[in-house]
Design a protein around this motif. Sequence first.
Motif, PDB file in Angstrom:
ATOM      1  N   GLU A 163       0.834  -1.209   0.000  1.00 26.85           N
ATOM      2  CA  GLU A 163       0.000   0.000   0.000  1.00 26.85           C
ATOM      3  C   GLU A 163       0.864   1.253   0.000  1.00 26.85           C
ATOM      4  O   GLU A 163       0.524   2.243  -0.644  1.00 26.85           O
ATOM      5  N   HIS A 164       1.976   1.222   0.714  1.00 31.13           N
ATOM      6  CA  HIS A 164       2.813   2.416   0.798  1.00 31.13           C
ATOM      7  C   HIS A 164       3.732   2.569  -0.411  1.00 31.13           C
ATOM      8  O   HIS A 164       3.833   3.657  -0.966  1.00 31.13           O
ATOM      9  N   PHE A 165       4.399   1.505  -0.824  1.00 28.59           N
ATOM     10  CA  PHE A 165       5.402   1.597  -1.880  1.00 28.59           C
ATOM     11  C   PHE A 165       4.885   1.195  -3.259  1.00 28.59           C
ATOM     12  O   PHE A 165       5.532   1.482  -4.261  1.00 28.59           O
ATOM     13  N   GLY A 166       3.745   0.515  -3.304  1.00 30.03           N
ATOM     14  CA  GLY A 166       3.276  -0.080  -4.537  1.00 30.03           C
ATOM     15  C   GLY A 166       3.741  -1.529  -4.562  1.00 30.03           C
ATOM     16  O   GLY A 166       4.804  -1.840  -4.016  1.00 30.03           O
ATOM     17  N   PRO A 167       2.965  -2.426  -5.176  1.00 23.88           N
ATOM     18  CA  PRO A 167       3.279  -3.855  -5.119  1.00 23.88           C
ATOM     19  C   PRO A 167       4.691  -4.215  -5.590  1.00 23.88           C
ATOM     20  O   PRO A 167       5.416  -4.913  -4.904  1.00 23.88           O
ATOM     21  N   GLY A 168       5.113  -3.746  -6.742  1.00 29.72           N
ATOM     22  CA  GLY A 168       6.442  -4.067  -7.246  1.00 29.72           C
ATOM     23  C   GLY A 168       7.550  -3.384  -6.474  1.00 29.72           C
ATOM     24  O   GLY A 168       8.598  -3.970  -6.197  1.00 29.72           O
ATOM     25  N   ASN A 169       7.333  -2.141  -6.114  1.00 30.84           N
ATOM     26  CA  ASN A 169       8.352  -1.379  -5.396  1.00 30.84           C
ATOM     27  C   ASN A 169       8.550  -1.878  -3.972  1.00 30.84           C
ATOM     28  O   ASN A 169       9.652  -1.764  -3.425  1.00 30.84           O
ATOM     29  N   ALA A 170       7.519  -2.410  -3.361  1.00 27.67           N
ATOM     30  CA  ALA A 170       7.642  -2.923  -1.990  1.00 27.67           C
ATOM     31  C   ALA A 170       8.659  -4.055  -1.950  1.00 27.67           C
ATOM     32  O   ALA A 170       9.517  -4.101  -1.064  1.00 27.67           O
ATOM     33  N   GLU A 171       8.579  -4.957  -2.908  1.00 25.24           N
ATOM     34  CA  GLU A 171       9.515  -6.083  -2.965  1.00 25.24           C
ATOM     35  C   GLU A 171      10.938  -5.602  -3.241  1.00 25.24           C
ATOM     36  O   GLU A 171      11.890  -6.060  -2.609  1.00 25.24           O
ATOM     37  N   THR A 172      11.077  -4.665  -4.145  1.00 34.39           N
ATOM     38  CA  THR A 172      12.399  -4.122  -4.461  1.00 34.39           C
ATOM     39  C   THR A 172      12.995  -3.433  -3.243  1.00 34.39           C
ATOM     40  O   THR A 172      14.167  -3.645  -2.907  1.00 34.39           O
ATOM     41  N   PHE A 173      12.210  -2.614  -2.571  1.00 31.25           N
ATOM     42  CA  PHE A 173      12.678  -1.936  -1.368  1.00 31.25           C
ATOM     43  C   PHE A 173      13.096  -2.953  -0.312  1.00 31.25           C
ATOM     44  O   PHE A 173      14.163  -2.837   0.289  1.00 31.25           O
ATOM     45  N   ALA A 174      12.254  -3.953  -0.085  1.00 30.28           N
ATOM     46  CA  ALA A 174      12.514  -4.958   0.952  1.00 30.28           C
ATOM     47  C   ALA A 174      13.769  -5.771   0.658  1.00 30.28           C
ATOM     48  O   ALA A 174      14.473  -6.197   1.572  1.00 30.28           O
ATOM     49  N   ARG A 175      14.078  -5.954  -0.596  1.00 28.97           N
ATOM     50  CA  ARG A 175      15.231  -6.758  -0.995  1.00 28.97           C
ATOM     51  C   ARG A 175      16.526  -5.949  -1.043  1.00 28.97           C
ATOM     52  O   ARG A 175      17.593  -6.459  -0.730  1.00 28.97           O
ATOM     53  N   ASP A 176      16.426  -4.654  -1.402  1.00 28.97           N
ATOM     54  CA  ASP A 176      17.626  -3.883  -1.721  1.00 28.97           C
ATOM     55  C   ASP A 176      18.008  -2.787  -0.735  1.00 28.97           C
ATOM     56  O   ASP A 176      19.173  -2.401  -0.685  1.00 28.97           O
ATOM     57  N   HIS A 177      17.075  -2.266   0.028  1.00 29.75           N
ATOM     58  CA  HIS A 177      17.353  -1.106   0.884  1.00 29.75           C
ATOM     59  C   HIS A 177      17.888  -1.563   2.246  1.00 29.75           C
ATOM     60  O   HIS A 177      17.159  -2.144   3.051  1.00 29.75           O
ATOM     61  N   VAL A 178      19.151  -1.288   2.491  1.00 29.08           N
ATOM     62  CA  VAL A 178      19.793  -1.647   3.759  1.00 29.08           C
ATOM     63  C   VAL A 178      19.577  -0.498   4.748  1.00 29.08           C
ATOM     64  O   VAL A 178      19.807   0.659   4.413  1.00 29.08           O
ATOM     65  N   MET A 179      19.127  -0.848   5.956  1.00 28.72           N
ATOM     66  CA  MET A 179      18.863   0.170   6.976  1.00 28.72           C
ATOM     67  C   MET A 179      19.702  -0.090   8.224  1.00 28.72           C
ATOM     68  O   MET A 179      19.685  -1.208   8.761  1.00 28.72           O
ATOM     69  N   SER A 180      20.392   0.926   8.664  1.00 29.27           N
ATOM     70  CA  SER A 180      21.201   0.778   9.876  1.00 29.27           C
ATOM     71  C   SER A 180      20.319   0.463  11.072  1.00 29.27           C
ATOM     72  O   SER A 180      20.745  -0.239  11.991  1.00 29.27           O
ATOM     73  N   GLU A 181      19.096   0.954  11.059  1.00 26.96           N
ATOM     74  CA  GLU A 181      18.145   0.711  12.147  1.00 26.96           C
ATOM     75  C   GLU A 181      17.763  -0.766  12.263  1.00 26.96           C
ATOM     76  O   GLU A 181      17.231  -1.188  13.287  1.00 26.96           O
TER      77      GLU A 181
END
Length: 64
Positions: A12-30
């Motif tokens: 809902e927040h990132f869009g269906p395709g972008n959510a998966e990409t974000f979850a796979r690629d975005h490294v968070m120090s938190e």
Amino acid sequence: MRLTVFWQRMAEHFGPGNAETFARDHVMSELGGRTVHEALEAGWGAKEVWQVVCSVMDVPRERR
């Protein structure tokens, strides 16, 4: 929070395709230098991960 709810909110927040990409690629120090997928696999709870995503990505309060 169930994983199904977590992924629904991510989509809902990132869009269906972008959510998966974000979850796979975005490294968070938190998340200890992990991606969403890595944090979930390491045993972080879906609610904890969602709270970090909300904080880091400025998700509006009404979507949290």
